[in-house]
Design a protein around this motif. Structure first.
Motif, PDB file in Angstrom:
ATOM      1  N   ARG A  58       0.889  -1.064   0.025  1.00 53.06           N
ATOM      2  CA  ARG A  58       0.091  -0.132   0.163  1.00 53.06           C
ATOM      3  C   ARG A  58       0.688   1.330   0.090  1.00 53.06           C
ATOM      4  O   ARG A  58       2.217   1.246  -0.049  1.00 53.06           O
ATOM      5  CB  ARG A  58      -0.701  -0.085   1.350  1.00 53.06           C
ATOM      6  CG  ARG A  58      -1.904  -1.257   1.319  1.00 53.06           C
ATOM      7  CD  ARG A  58      -2.583  -1.196   2.617  1.00 53.06           C
ATOM      8  NE  ARG A  58      -1.541  -1.235   3.948  1.00 53.06           N
ATOM      9  CZ  ARG A  58      -1.780  -1.100   5.185  1.00 53.06           C
ATOM     10  NH1 ARG A  58      -2.966  -0.638   5.575  1.00 53.06           N
ATOM     11  NH2 ARG A  58      -0.915  -1.109   6.036  1.00 53.06           N
ATOM     12  N   GLY A  59       0.131   2.383   0.021  1.00 54.98           N
ATOM     13  CA  GLY A  59       0.953   3.664   0.109  1.00 54.98           C
ATOM     14  C   GLY A  59       1.650   4.188  -1.113  1.00 54.98           C
ATOM     15  O   GLY A  59       1.262   3.731  -2.173  1.00 54.98           O
ATOM     16  N   GLN A 104      16.785   6.349  -0.989  1.00 54.41           N
ATOM     17  CA  GLN A 104      16.409   6.928   0.453  1.00 54.41           C
ATOM     18  C   GLN A 104      14.865   6.742   0.250  1.00 54.41           C
ATOM     19  O   GLN A 104      13.864   7.769   0.208  1.00 54.41           O
ATOM     20  CB  GLN A 104      16.986   8.052   0.975  1.00 54.41           C
ATOM     21  CG  GLN A 104      16.551   8.509   2.065  1.00 54.41           C
ATOM     22  CD  GLN A 104      16.940   9.856   2.873  1.00 54.41           C
ATOM     23  OE1 GLN A 104      17.294  10.741   1.844  1.00 54.41           O
ATOM     24  NE2 GLN A 104      17.176   9.931   4.118  1.00 54.41           N
ATOM     25  N   PRO A 105      14.141   5.778   0.268  1.00 51.85           N
ATOM     26  CA  PRO A 105      12.584   5.667   0.473  1.00 51.85           C
ATOM     27  C   PRO A 105      12.032   6.357   1.509  1.00 51.85           C
ATOM     28  O   PRO A 105      10.800   6.712   1.348  1.00 51.85           O
ATOM     29  CB  PRO A 105      12.221   3.995   0.412  1.00 51.85           C
ATOM     30  CG  PRO A 105      13.589   3.403   0.904  1.00 51.85           C
ATOM     31  CD  PRO A 105      14.678   4.116   0.541  1.00 51.85           C
ATOM     32  N   GLU A 106      12.870   6.716   2.507  1.00 48.20           N
ATOM     33  CA  GLU A 106      12.243   7.602   3.528  1.00 48.20           C
ATOM     34  C   GLU A 106      11.778   8.913   3.055  1.00 48.20           C
ATOM     35  O   GLU A 106      11.323   9.745   3.965  1.00 48.20           O
ATOM     36  CB  GLU A 106      13.064   7.573   4.795  1.00 48.20           C
ATOM     37  CG  GLU A 106      13.437   5.916   5.193  1.00 48.20           C
ATOM     38  CD  GLU A 106      14.823   5.564   4.817  1.00 48.20           C
ATOM     39  OE1 GLU A 106      15.545   4.715   5.030  1.00 48.20           O
ATOM     40  OE2 GLU A 106      15.208   6.133   3.847  1.00 48.20           O
ATOM     41  N   LYS A 155      -1.543   9.248   5.895  1.00 49.27           N
ATOM     42  CA  LYS A 155      -1.805   7.724   6.017  1.00 49.27           C
ATOM     43  C   LYS A 155      -1.354   7.143   5.033  1.00 49.27           C
ATOM     44  O   LYS A 155      -0.771   5.946   5.082  1.00 49.27           O
ATOM     45  CB  LYS A 155      -3.437   7.837   6.007  1.00 49.27           C
ATOM     46  CG  LYS A 155      -3.923   6.731   6.276  1.00 49.27           C
ATOM     47  CD  LYS A 155      -5.616   6.630   6.272  1.00 49.27           C
ATOM     48  CE  LYS A 155      -6.204   5.302   6.557  1.00 49.27           C
ATOM     49  NZ  LYS A 155      -7.521   5.175   6.760  1.00 49.27           N
ATOM     50  N   LEU A 156      -1.227   7.758   3.692  1.00 47.00           N
ATOM     51  CA  LEU A 156      -0.798   7.061   2.661  1.00 47.00           C
ATOM     52  C   LEU A 156       0.900   6.618   2.842  1.00 47.00           C
ATOM     53  O   LEU A 156       1.173   5.411   2.586  1.00 47.00           O
ATOM     54  CB  LEU A 156      -0.943   7.862   1.366  1.00 47.00           C
ATOM     55  CG  LEU A 156      -0.733   7.317  -0.061  1.00 47.00           C
ATOM     56  CD1 LEU A 156      -1.892   6.086  -0.488  1.00 47.00           C
ATOM     57  CD2 LEU A 156      -0.724   8.327  -1.283  1.00 47.00           C
ATOM     58  N   THR A 157       1.388   7.565   3.158  1.00 45.96           N
ATOM     59  CA  THR A 157       2.888   7.311   3.419  1.00 45.96           C
ATOM     60  C   THR A 157       3.107   6.492   4.552  1.00 45.96           C
ATOM     61  O   THR A 157       3.754   5.559   4.216  1.00 45.96           O
ATOM     62  CB  THR A 157       3.627   8.807   3.837  1.00 45.96           C
ATOM     63  OG1 THR A 157       3.058   9.729   2.966  1.00 45.96           O
ATOM     64  CG2 THR A 157       4.939   8.778   3.600  1.00 45.96           C
ATOM     65  N   SER A 158       2.296   6.551   5.453  1.00 47.11           N
ATOM     66  CA  SER A 158       2.542   5.522   6.829  1.00 47.11           C
ATOM     67  C   SER A 158       2.244   3.994   6.298  1.00 47.11           C
ATOM     68  O   SER A 158       2.770   3.207   6.551  1.00 47.11           O
ATOM     69  CB  SER A 158       1.578   5.921   7.919  1.00 47.11           C
ATOM     70  OG  SER A 158       1.944   7.058   8.484  1.00 47.11           O
ATOM     71  N   GLN A 159       1.181   3.939   5.455  1.00 46.21           N
ATOM     72  CA  GLN A 159       0.848   2.622   4.797  1.00 46.21           C
ATOM     73  C   GLN A 159       2.098   1.853   4.195  1.00 46.21           C
ATOM     74  O   GLN A 159       2.316   0.750   4.373  1.00 46.21           O
ATOM     75  CB  GLN A 159      -0.084   2.664   3.997  1.00 46.21           C
ATOM     76  CG  GLN A 159      -1.757   2.990   4.675  1.00 46.21           C
ATOM     77  CD  GLN A 159      -2.881   3.237   3.703  1.00 46.21           C
ATOM     78  OE1 GLN A 159      -2.592   3.615   2.468  1.00 46.21           O
ATOM     79  NE2 GLN A 159      -4.028   2.830   4.160  1.00 46.21           N
ATOM     80  N   PHE A 160       2.755   2.460   3.629  1.00 43.77           N
ATOM     81  CA  PHE A 160       3.957   2.153   2.818  1.00 43.77           C
ATOM     82  C   PHE A 160       4.949   1.266   3.807  1.00 43.77           C
ATOM     83  O   PHE A 160       5.269   0.310   3.776  1.00 43.77           O
ATOM     84  CB  PHE A 160       4.586   2.971   1.991  1.00 43.77           C
ATOM     85  CG  PHE A 160       6.012   2.402   1.221  1.00 43.77           C
ATOM     86  CD1 PHE A 160       5.842   1.663   0.237  1.00 43.77           C
ATOM     87  CD2 PHE A 160       7.325   2.682   2.156  1.00 43.77           C
ATOM     88  CE1 PHE A 160       7.193   1.143  -0.201  1.00 43.77           C
ATOM     89  CE2 PHE A 160       8.156   2.181   1.423  1.00 43.77           C
ATOM     90  CZ  PHE A 160       8.371   1.317   0.392  1.00 43.77           C
TER      91      PHE A 160
END
Length: 829
Positions: free
Chosen positions: A470-471, A495-497, A528-533
């Protein structure tokens, strides 16, 4: 139960604005009678007026002045801009070459002859297996060389493109201008105007320049006094990597249009020449010549058919845009154009004023060459000008309706710019906007917000296709064409972060503006979208079952590992802020998912064998390593997991790491260190870094240099100066938290703080004298400063308020929305 444990873990990570809470205090009568209250209030008004009046007079001039024409574009040109258009002024006398930009003119992207796939690697169907292979190797070996990981996970990206110089407006003057004297070239950042003045044997000539946001035009006025009138030839010159046609629209207007060879992106420019007298002649090459005029006004505008819309990135025809823009200014005189410009710009710029007691700077080259010197007024003048210059540059390079400020803001003379003048997501784009909220320039943020939201579209495709999750995700760098940022440079591709870091800028915006609609409609969906990843991609440690980031890379430093400090700190910060936002919006199910992860997640805050904050999960930091990146201190700044006030042991470790890395570095690196030392409440050390920045990493035109020119150092340093004066990241207003000894007397107005608060302060002998706080909502306001240990009086609407003494140097009081509160320190009589 998990939710309660999570809240306990987060209790030391203050993130929000000052809010209304249960407020039980014992009221203390400050005055025995209403009469006494009346006299005290009158005294407060008088005293506040006196305090501000007695401050050492600031340099009224916000001007960069030079006594010679510039020769070098990078170090000597004076920048003007409106967020869409940028122009630089070197001020040549016989040839005035005005290089200009329009921020959407880029090669690469859809339609590029090189081919373009938005940064996705080939064989996407095997990418997750390759990630898992690297994860397995890291688990067994502990470390992997960047080259080894890049070979498996990197990708050679085609059609990435580069930001372009749009062209150069060249104004050629007669040979009589070859001999001149009393030359002056200046940039006035208080009005966002530039000027060139000089005298020939017979006349005085003045050239005035500005770039208007409301009229989206570059405006130039040429005037002369004396026996020699104005005669010149003006023409537009364009780089060779595009087609070009000129079409005369009227006796004094010409339209230039074409496409870039690489991607057929349309571009167009329109030029109008208005002469008060004399003769105007259109030339076969598309230029104009003027002869015998006393005043001439040139109006230049430009556009492309770029649109921030994935996946085509094309919109309205460029020539249609330019014709419309020319039509909107047709018949509008110079005075009105300038008034429109000032009415737009000055309310933004003048919101914040900083007075450190500096004297006017007559010659910028001399001021820089002698900084820091024995003349303290000269030192203060350059510092306060540099602070405001960062604000000026952000207004000039980021306004609603265009792209965010890039690595060079909006200015670029090349067709292949350094680092493509793109958007690096491992600190540079973030640093560009650190100052936007604290220095009261929220209007510069919409381009960033729009850009990031568009990037989530290919970012979601990347999360799904490459990670089966997700995300959304993006990697180290991106462009206006929606690249997810995978490249193959071993030490600068992973750096996916980065997506987490840039998403947090939205939440910071909410912390300052307290707009619940903004939180619900734009901030929380992105968080939320970012956290889902990350909820789908964290791995479990084999030694303690904690959640870790893998693969993990501390930016541009060392080997790939598991759970490097910056990776852990960023993901912890993201999930923490998303948890808070979920609570405010009652998203109970997702909040529980976040709570479970947060209770297992390592925060990336380990103290090593020599007292340092570890950069990696293993204690392998080298004490003599002075690498420019200090990324493992993210939790100190811009994060808020580390503070001398809440986590003194971690703050001491951060200080040890900073001392080991030293004060050297590139422009952006030094700027970050100014912020670090300000957060550690070390004002003298922060000023020392600022001095290094001005002395060693600043060009003659005050642009920051990496080298080469890279604008994030300007923005980061201004943000650091604001941190020295005011901090609010711990849920309180810390007034003058890192005031240097050298800034003994001064005042600042209009700084912004979390909680929708605007703060002004005055101080003498390094001691706070007064503060004015304007509230945007009902709140409990908490103030911190050592001077608050003594006598304090708080008034609003000529009424004296009660307050609570929380601890030494900390007080709080109840405020109402849209009110002004004056806090006066000292004894009354």
């Amino acid at each position: 139960m998990l939710q309660g444990q999570c809240e306990k873990r987060l209790s030391s990570v203050a993130t929000g604005a000052v809010e209304i809470s249960d407020f039980y205090i014992t009221l203390t009568a400050r005055f025995a009678t209403k009469l006494a209250c009346f006299f005290a209030s009158a005294w407060l008004v008088l005293c506040t007026f006196s305090l501000f009046s007695l401050q050492v007079s600031a340099a009224k001039s916000m001007t960069l002045s030079y006594t010679q024409p510039g020769q070098d574009w990078e170090s000597e040109s004076l920048p003007l801009g409106n967020g869409h258009l940028g122009m630089t002024v070197l001020g040549g006398v016989q040839r005035d070459a005005l290089q200009f930009n329009e921020k959407t003119l880029w090669t690469g992207g859809p339609g590029s002859k090189q081919g373009y796939n938005f940064g996705f690697p080939q064989q996407t169907e095997t990418y997750l297996k390759r990630v898992q292979s690297v994860q397995a190797a890291l688990t067994s070996k502990g470390q992997l060389a960047p080259e080894q990981v890049a070979e498996q996970l990197g990708s050679a990206q085609s059609g990435y493109g580069s930001y372009q110089s749009f062209g150069t407006l060249t104004i050629d003057w007669p040979a009589s201008h070859g001999s001149y004297h009393h030359y002056q070239r200046e940039l006035d950042i208080a009005s966002a105007t530039a000027a060139v003045r000089y005298q020939t044997q017979d006349s005085q000539f003045v050239r005035e320049y500005f770039v208007s946001y409301p009229d989206n035009s570059i405006v130039i006025r040429l005037s002369a006094s004396g026996t020699e009138n104005i005669s010149f030839k003006a023409s537009l010159k364009f780089p060779e990597n595009r087609t070009r046609k000129a079409l005369q629209l009227s006796p004094n207007e010409v339209l230039y249009a074409g496409v870039l060879h690489d991607n057929t992106l349309q571009y167009a420019a329109g030029l109008r020449v208005l002469n008060s007298d004399g003769t105007l002649t259109y030339q076969p090459d598309g230029g104009f010549s003027v002869d015998g005029a006393s005043e001439v006004v040139l109006v230049l505008t430009a556009a492309t058919n770029y649109a921030l819309q994935h996946p085509t990135y094309r919109g309205e025809d460029a020539t249609h845009k330019v014709r419309r823009q020319l039509g909107q200014t047709r018949g509008v005189g110079y005075a009105t154009l300038k008034q429109n410009h000032l009415a737009d710009y000055q309310p933004l710029f003048k919101r914040v004023e900083l007075d450190l007691g500096g004297a006017p700077i007559e010659d910028m080259a001399h001021a820089l060459a002698h900084y820091p010197g024995d003349e303290q007024a000269a030192n203060r003048a350059l510092e306060q000008l540099y602070f405001q210059y960062g604000r000026y540059l952000l207004i000039a390079s980021s306004r609603q309706g265009s792209l965010p400020a890039n690595l060079q803001g909006i200015w670029n003379k090349d067709i292949v710019a350094p680092w493509n003048a793109d958007y690096h997501l491992n600190i540079n784009l973030q640093m560009n906007y650190w100052l936007a909220l604290s220095t009261n320039l929220a209007e510069t943020l919409p381009p960033l917000y729009n850009f990031v939201e568009n990037l989530t579209v290919p970012g979601q495709q990347a999360a799904s296709t490459l990670f089966d999750s997700r995300g959304w995700v993006a990697f180290l760098n991106t462009n206006p064409w929606g690249s997810i940022g995978l490249i193959k440079w071993p030490t600068a591709f992973w750096q996916p972060e980065a997506a987490a870091w840039i998403a947090l800028h939205f939440y910071h915006g909410y912390q300052y503006n307290q707009d619940r609609d903004f939180l619900a409609e734009r901030v929380y969906p992105l968080l939320k979208l970012t956290s889902q990843f990350w909820l789908d991609n964290l791995t479990t440690a084999t030694d303690n079952n904690r959640l870790l980031v893998s693969p993990s890379y501390s930016p541009e430093h060392g080997n790939f590992t598991v759970g490097a400090a910056m990776s852990q700190q960023l993901v912890f910060d993201l999930l923490s802020k998303t948890y808070e936002a979920a609570g405010q919006l009652n998203d109970t199910l997702f909040r529980e998912e976040l709570a479970t992860a947060l209770n297992q997640l390592e925060p990336g805050l380990r103290i090593g064998q020599w007292g340092q904050l570890q950069e990696w999960r293993e204690d392998i930091d080298e004490q003599d390593n002075q690498h420019r990146h200090v990324s493992h201190l993210y939790a100190l700044h811009p994060g808020n997991q580390i503070s001398p006030l809440t986590t003194p042991h971690l703050a001491a470790a951060a200080s040890t790491s900073l001392n080991a890395r030293g004060d050297a570095g590139t422009g952006w690196s030094r700027a970050w260190k100014v912020n670090f030392w300000a957060r550690l409440l070390e004002g003298d050390r922060a000023l020392r870094l600022l001095r290094h920045q001005l002395r060693d990493s600043t060009l003659a035109n005050l642009w920051s240099t990496h080298p080469p020119f890279q604008i994030d150092g300007n923005f980061g340093a201004t943000a650091g100066m604001a941190e020295m004066l005011l901090q609010s990241h711990l849920g309180e207003l810390h007034l003058l938290p890192a005031l240097p000894t050298a800034w003994g007397t001064g005042k600042v107005t209009g700084l912004r703080a979390q909680g929708d608060l605007t703060v002004s302060m005055a101080w003498q002998n390094n001691t706070l004298q007064s503060a004015t706080i304007v509230t945007g909502k009902d709140a409990q306001v908490r103030l911190r400063n050592r001077a608050l240990e003594g006598k304090v009086t708080i008034t609003s609407n000529q009424h004296v308020l009660d307050y609570q003494q929380i601890e030494e140097g900390v007080i709080s009081f109840i405020s109402k929305a849209n009110q002004e509160y004056v806090v006066l320190v000292g004894n009354t009589k």
